[in-house]
Design a protein around this motif. Structure first.
Motif, PDB file in Angstrom:
ATOM      1  N   TYR A  93      48.990 -33.632  28.823  1.00  0.00           N
ATOM      2  CA  TYR A  93      50.028 -34.535  29.033  1.00  0.00           C
ATOM      3  C   TYR A  93      51.186 -34.039  28.965  1.00  0.00           C
ATOM      4  O   TYR A  93      52.197 -34.310  30.069  1.00  0.00           O
ATOM      5  CB  TYR A  93      50.098 -35.704  27.939  1.00  0.00           C
ATOM      6  CG  TYR A  93      48.675 -36.624  27.869  1.00  0.00           C
ATOM      7  CD1 TYR A  93      48.163 -37.528  28.629  1.00  0.00           C
ATOM      8  CD2 TYR A  93      47.668 -36.080  26.880  1.00  0.00           C
ATOM      9  CE1 TYR A  93      47.320 -38.330  28.654  1.00  0.00           C
ATOM     10  CE2 TYR A  93      46.415 -36.875  26.871  1.00  0.00           C
ATOM     11  CZ  TYR A  93      46.241 -38.149  27.863  1.00  0.00           C
ATOM     12  OH  TYR A  93      45.073 -38.833  27.482  1.00  0.00           O
ATOM     13  N   ARG A  94      51.417 -33.158  28.207  1.00  0.00           N
ATOM     14  CA  ARG A  94      53.032 -32.494  28.244  1.00  0.00           C
ATOM     15  C   ARG A  94      53.238 -31.669  29.404  1.00  0.00           C
ATOM     16  O   ARG A  94      54.275 -31.684  30.029  1.00  0.00           O
ATOM     17  CB  ARG A  94      53.037 -31.513  26.952  1.00  0.00           C
ATOM     18  CG  ARG A  94      54.576 -31.048  26.911  1.00  0.00           C
ATOM     19  CD  ARG A  94      55.378 -32.236  26.401  1.00  0.00           C
ATOM     20  NE  ARG A  94      56.824 -31.956  26.486  1.00  0.00           N
ATOM     21  CZ  ARG A  94      57.635 -32.253  27.629  1.00  0.00           C
ATOM     22  NH1 ARG A  94      57.083 -32.524  28.484  1.00  0.00           N
ATOM     23  NH2 ARG A  94      58.908 -31.882  27.696  1.00  0.00           N
ATOM     24  N   ARG A  95      52.351 -30.862  29.956  1.00  0.00           N
ATOM     25  CA  ARG A  95      52.451 -30.382  31.211  1.00  0.00           C
ATOM     26  C   ARG A  95      52.575 -31.287  32.204  1.00  0.00           C
ATOM     27  O   ARG A  95      53.524 -30.854  33.312  1.00  0.00           O
ATOM     28  CB  ARG A  95      51.177 -29.298  31.318  1.00  0.00           C
ATOM     29  CG  ARG A  95      51.071 -28.064  30.484  1.00  0.00           C
ATOM     30  CD  ARG A  95      49.763 -27.618  30.675  1.00  0.00           C
ATOM     31  NE  ARG A  95      49.381 -26.526  29.890  1.00  0.00           N
ATOM     32  CZ  ARG A  95      49.267 -25.022  30.390  1.00  0.00           C
ATOM     33  NH1 ARG A  95      49.270 -25.035  31.669  1.00  0.00           N
ATOM     34  NH2 ARG A  95      48.887 -24.053  29.860  1.00  0.00           N
ATOM     35  N   THR A  96      51.757 -32.340  32.477  1.00  0.00           N
ATOM     36  CA  THR A  96      51.897 -33.241  33.528  1.00  0.00           C
ATOM     37  C   THR A  96      53.482 -33.793  33.743  1.00  0.00           C
ATOM     38  O   THR A  96      53.798 -34.097  34.486  1.00  0.00           O
ATOM     39  CB  THR A  96      50.898 -34.188  33.052  1.00  0.00           C
ATOM     40  OG1 THR A  96      49.802 -33.934  33.235  1.00  0.00           O
ATOM     41  CG2 THR A  96      50.765 -35.264  34.552  1.00  0.00           C
ATOM     42  N   ALA A  97      53.963 -34.010  32.273  1.00  0.00           N
ATOM     43  CA  ALA A  97      55.016 -34.621  32.022  1.00  0.00           C
ATOM     44  C   ALA A  97      56.211 -33.749  32.735  1.00  0.00           C
ATOM     45  O   ALA A  97      57.287 -33.938  33.459  1.00  0.00           O
ATOM     46  CB  ALA A  97      55.435 -34.963  30.801  1.00  0.00           C
ATOM     47  N   THR A 131      51.936 -41.787  29.367  1.00  0.00           N
ATOM     48  CA  THR A 131      52.773 -41.816  28.220  1.00  0.00           C
ATOM     49  C   THR A 131      51.707 -42.842  27.353  1.00  0.00           C
ATOM     50  O   THR A 131      51.555 -42.495  26.047  1.00  0.00           O
ATOM     51  CB  THR A 131      54.046 -42.935  28.385  1.00  0.00           C
ATOM     52  OG1 THR A 131      54.779 -42.050  29.460  1.00  0.00           O
ATOM     53  CG2 THR A 131      54.832 -42.858  26.999  1.00  0.00           C
ATOM     54  N   GLN A 132      51.275 -43.887  27.887  1.00  0.00           N
ATOM     55  CA  GLN A 132      50.095 -44.721  27.205  1.00  0.00           C
ATOM     56  C   GLN A 132      49.180 -43.719  26.627  1.00  0.00           C
ATOM     57  O   GLN A 132      48.719 -43.964  25.444  1.00  0.00           O
ATOM     58  CB  GLN A 132      49.683 -45.882  28.047  1.00  0.00           C
ATOM     59  CG  GLN A 132      48.793 -46.935  27.188  1.00  0.00           C
ATOM     60  CD  GLN A 132      48.290 -48.132  27.949  1.00  0.00           C
ATOM     61  OE1 GLN A 132      48.444 -48.167  29.333  1.00  0.00           O
ATOM     62  NE2 GLN A 132      47.640 -48.899  27.305  1.00  0.00           N
ATOM     63  N   GLY A 133      48.584 -42.863  27.549  1.00  0.00           N
ATOM     64  CA  GLY A 133      47.365 -42.443  27.224  1.00  0.00           C
ATOM     65  C   GLY A 133      47.708 -41.531  26.022  1.00  0.00           C
ATOM     66  O   GLY A 133      46.997 -41.122  25.134  1.00  0.00           O
ATOM     67  N   VAL A 134      49.058 -40.788  26.168  1.00  0.00           N
ATOM     68  CA  VAL A 134      49.201 -39.647  25.053  1.00  0.00           C
ATOM     69  C   VAL A 134      49.432 -40.443  23.872  1.00  0.00           C
ATOM     70  O   VAL A 134      48.991 -39.726  22.671  1.00  0.00           O
ATOM     71  CB  VAL A 134      50.227 -38.792  25.368  1.00  0.00           C
ATOM     72  CG1 VAL A 134      51.637 -39.413  25.492  1.00  0.00           C
ATOM     73  CG2 VAL A 134      50.079 -37.496  24.643  1.00  0.00           C
ATOM     74  N   ILE A 135      49.934 -41.547  23.704  1.00  0.00           N
ATOM     75  CA  ILE A 135      50.101 -42.345  22.558  1.00  0.00           C
ATOM     76  C   ILE A 135      48.793 -42.788  22.003  1.00  0.00           C
ATOM     77  O   ILE A 135      48.811 -42.620  20.699  1.00  0.00           O
ATOM     78  CB  ILE A 135      51.129 -43.633  22.683  1.00  0.00           C
ATOM     79  CG1 ILE A 135      52.646 -42.923  22.982  1.00  0.00           C
ATOM     80  CG2 ILE A 135      51.072 -44.381  21.547  1.00  0.00           C
ATOM     81  CD1 ILE A 135      53.544 -43.937  23.568  1.00  0.00           C
ATOM     82  N   ASP A 136      47.776 -43.150  22.756  1.00  0.00           N
ATOM     83  CA  ASP A 136      46.776 -43.524  22.185  1.00  0.00           C
ATOM     84  C   ASP A 136      45.969 -42.290  21.692  1.00  0.00           C
ATOM     85  O   ASP A 136      45.143 -42.504  20.456  1.00  0.00           O
ATOM     86  CB  ASP A 136      45.813 -44.182  23.360  1.00  0.00           C
ATOM     87  CG  ASP A 136      46.157 -45.516  23.505  1.00  0.00           C
ATOM     88  OD1 ASP A 136      47.076 -46.346  22.887  1.00  0.00           O
ATOM     89  OD2 ASP A 136      45.824 -46.217  25.029  1.00  0.00           O
TER      90      ASP A 136
END
Ligand SMILES: Cc1cc2nc3c(=O)[nH]c(=O)nc-3n(C[C@H](O)[C@H](O)[C@H](O)COP(=O)(O)OP(=O)(O)OC[C@H]3O[C@@H](n4cnc5c(N)ncnc54)[C@H](O)[C@@H]3O)c2cc1C
Lengths: 402, 374
Positions: free
Chosen positions: B348-352, B250-255
């Motif tokens: 990121y979306r796929r990982t989530a 989540t931090q990664g995708v927000i950054d």
């Protein structure tokens, strides 16, 4: 300040617990305000002023402020223990919020010795009530555009203009006033000054404003050639914006140093859970409805989030990426939570959600509706939710200004 | 009232957070992440070796079996930083396999396998079946004694993470009417027993495992009396580590979203100046901070009876909501580029989505929490 001696602290906490157990009046016989922004009657005001006076005299308010200014000269843990005891026994709120939580720490931080000696003790004892004159009818979120005029005349400033939404305005002895000393400054922010202003003075009048619940809350405050001493100015002329911004950091709890206690009754998801068990859908508790159960879990998750974020603020390595992120988001998190959970609580009461405070059929004396409507005081006052989003976006995440 | 968790942070966690933050950023730039997506093995053996040397696989293994003897919660900061950098590899699978042995293995299994795992051999768990039940005790695969000291296995396990890299696979089976776990030496699997599956998170490797025709010695059985408790423990351990990986992600995708919001110009301004973009990013950030608070409460309280389960389920539920929302908005705020394979938002979306699908999503854990709290 000295580090707490654990034995003294434990003793202090036990004494505080006993004191609040003995002194909290469960039911004064009339409705008490949920927040300092809702003091609408003289009866409420007198009761809360008396209560704050007592708490301070007993040593449970301002315990961590210096003794010279009426405080207890102890470390912050002592005040925290006193506040916890106050909460445990459901003590009424502290009345003089603007004095205790923002003017006080501001004076300790950047006030002169004369200011501190003159004002701090009487803030703690509630002998002087303080209000805040920032918002104006035409300038709210755009606070930097404030236009109330202050013109220097010898040892005084002469004030003209109007402030609005002045919490406790009708009762206050002093105001922290943001006003314009230089209308020609190149930047609007640079023409502002910050002045500790007497309210019970010629030329200052207030008119009460009815709030959405129908009761009186705040006032509009008018200045017509009123006078405030120059000695009450904080910072230089033209530095008012800087002082006001610092004030807002205290107001939003981004900075510590407040006198202690609490100034509003916190929304509590566990009490709402109890309501969800008590309210019925047919013969079953409302909580047995899967949709309601699901929402209830969401609120429990959220209130636990707020508690954990408060705890995590103290763990520096877990705040390394955005050192002020949690502090700057906390107003946003807590005030919106309070609004939404009270809204949910109203829905739990089913057909009786139609009743309002005062009807004998109202669930819990209508407190949920009252709490929901009053919750907007915090999502609007002190900088709206939308402005808080801007602040977090710009000051924490580095996004460009809107 | 039941205690539901509180924040605590150990010195070991602090040290691990600091070293994992630097290490993962260093070894897993997104170009590397993408290159490994098309690699059959799916991770960099050199990085895996380094992770073994750093001792991270040994963190939660008792000292008696070659580990460092710390708590599973101390692994959380490491996994968090792996998630933040989308670092691929069998770290979590191996850690969970070790947890299964610690909780339910025989003394012999612990002595032979745990020291190897602590040093960097990989292992994994095979728990999911076609019934797609998040309740791990719902098992059809079976292990029958053949009368001569061996167990004959049958059935199919699916979504077995990292089976390609693993030396051991611990599978759940029904053994004499009761759930049980068996430790399978991968070398003993017949050809074709593993089929690589096509999964949503392309950084990850998952396999279907056919057990029909596989036999193992009876000593491969984990302690049958502790099987149910072990499955319950694995379920929570897996959710704790998933929450960690998801918070990091989540931090990664927000950054990643912030970078674009600050640099992409439309109508003469960076798009991040528009509140329709800015405010949802702030909402995602606030959810992230809340999820992270839950993560470190769960990591701290994990071993506390009752509290550990509540805090862990809360952490997974919150991480699911935070990661899904942040990654979903990331696609949207990248505009047309967001719809492309080249935009990292999809990673990121796929990982989530993968994480929500394994060991229970937000709704599953909310239902469990209702049972525990109400
Ligand atoms: C109960 C209560 C007590 C208060 N007490 C005091 C007090 O004691 N002293 C004092 O000085 N003030 C006080 N206030 C005033 C409060 O600080 C202001 O109401 C607030 O800052 C908003 O200003 P406004 O009312 O002029 O609304 P406006 O600024 O006109 O805002 C109207 C709407 O527009 C939105 N908006 C405005 N600008 C932007 C922007 N840039 N981006 C996105 N959205 C925007 C706002 O969020 C809001 O929804 C109090 C308010 C309340 C409700």
């Amino acid at each position: 300040m000295t580090a707490a001696d654990p034995k003294d602290l434990a003793e202090f906490a036990a004494d505080a617990d006993a004191w609040f157990a003995a002194n909290v009046v469960a039911d004064p016989g009339f409705m008490l305000p949920l927040t300092f922004m809702e003091v609408g009657t003289d009866r409420q005001f007198d009761f809360l002023r008396e209560w704050q006076f007592k708490v301070h005299a007993a040593g449970y308010l301002g315990a961590a402020w210096p003794k010279a200014y009426g405080g207890g000269g102890l470390s912050q843990e002592f005040q925290n223990a006193a506040t916890a005891a106050m909460r445990r026994h459901n003590g009424p709120i502290m009345l003089n919020a603007i004095g205790l939580n923002w003017t006080g720490p501001l004076l300790l931080d950047m006030g002169s010795e004369e200011h501190r000696l003159k004002y701090l003790k009487r803030i703690l004892s509630a002998e002087d009530i303080w209000c805040q004159g920032f918002s104006e009818p035409e300038n709210g979120s755009d606070l930097g555009n404030a236009q109330t005029r202050a013109v220097r005349d010898g040892d005084d400033y002469i004030l003209n203009g109007s402030k609005i939404w002045t919490t406790l305005g009708g009762y206050a002895d002093y105001m922290i006033l943001l006003c314009r000393t230089d209308p020609n400054a190149a930047r609007k922010y640079d023409g502002l000054s910050f002045i500790l202003t007497p309210m019970k003075a010629p030329g200052v009048t207030t008119t009460p404003i009815r709030k959405l619940t129908g009761e009186h809350g705040f006032t509009q405050t008018f200045f017509a050639d009123a006078r405030a001493p120059v000695s009450g100015r904080m910072g230089e002329e033209g530095e008012g914006w800087k002082v006001a911004m610092r004030t807002l950091e205290y107001e939003r709890s981004v900075r510590g140093g407040q006198a202690g206690g609490y100034v509003s009754v916190q929304a509590d998801a566990w009490e709402v859970l109890e309501l969800a068990r008590r309210m019925k859908r047919g013969d079953a508790p409302a909580l047995a409805d899967p949709a309601i159960e699901s929402q209830m879990v969401d609120f429990i998750l959220e209130i636990q989030s707020l508690a954990l974020c408060r705890q995590r603020m103290a763990v520096a390595p877990l705040n390394a990426d955005h050192p002020h992120g949690l502090a700057l988001s906390s107003k946003l998190m807590t005030t919106e939570f309070a609004r939404r959970i009270n809204e949910f609580a109203i829905s739990l009461t089913g057909p009786k959600a139609a009743y309002y405070v005062g009807d004998p059929n109202a669930v819990d004396d209508g407190i949920w509706t009252r709490a929901y409507l009053n919750a907007f005081s915090a999502t609007i006052g002190g900088g709206t939710t939308q402005i808080q989003h801007n602040i977090v976006g710009e000051h924490v995440l580095g996004l460009p200004k809107s | 009232m039941q205690e539901i968790g509180r924040i605590g942070f150990s010195e070991a966690q602090g040290d691990l957070l600091e070293s994992a933050t630097a290490f993962c950023a260093d070894v897993s730039p997104v170009s590397k992440v993408r290159a490994l997506m098309t690699d059959e093995l799916g991770h960099d053996p050199a990085v895996w070796k380094q992770i073994g040397e750093l001792g991270w696989l040994a963190i939660a293994i008792p000292e008696a079996y070659g580990g460092l003897g710390l708590a599973l919660g101390d692994v959380a900061p490491v996994v968090e930083q792996m998630g933040r950098r989308l670092l691929a590899g069998p770290f979590v699978s191996t850690t969970l396999a070790a947890q299964a042995l610690i909780a339910g293995g025989t003394e012999e299994q612990k002595q032979t396998v745990l020291p190897r795992l602590a040093e960097g051999a990989a292992a994994t768990l095979a728990l999911v079946e076609d019934n797609a039940d998040w309740e791990l005790a719902n098992i059809s695969a079976a292990a029958w004694p053949d009368g001569s000291g061996r167990l004959v296995l049958s059935g199919t396990k699916i979504l077995v993470s990292d089976a390609g890299a693993a030396d051991w696979i611990i599978a759940s089976v029904i053994h004499v009417d009761r759930p049980a776990l068996v430790l399978i030496d991968k070398a003993a699997l017949p050809d074709g027993a593993l089929r690589r599956e096509t999964i949503v998170d392309e950084r990850r490797r998952a396999f279907a495992l056919t057990l029909d025709g596989v036999t193992v010695p009876e000593t491969a059985l984990l302690d049958p009396d502790r099987a149910a408790a072990t499955l319950a423990h694995i379920h929570l351990a897996a959710n704790l580590l998933a929450a960690a990986e998801m918070c990091g992600g989540t931090q990664g995708v927000i950054d990643y979203t912030l970078d674009y919001a600050k640099t992409r110009i439309q109508f003469g301004k960076p798009i991040g100046a528009y509140q329709a973009v800015k405010h949802p990013i702030v909402a995602a950030y606030v959810r992230y901070e809340q999820a992270r608070s839950h993560l470190y409460a769960a990591a701290h309280c994990f071993n506390e009876q009752g509290t550990g389960e509540i805090a862990t389920r809360m952490a997974k539920a919150e991480a699911d909501a935070a990661y899904s929302f942040a990654a979903d908005r990331s696609i949207q705020f990248h505009g047309g580029f967001g719809f492309t394979y080249d935009c990292d938002a999809q990673l990121y979306r796929r990982t989530a989505i993968w994480h929500a699908s394994q060991y229970g999503d937000r709704n599953f854990h909310k239902k469990k929490l209702a049972g525990l709290l109400f």
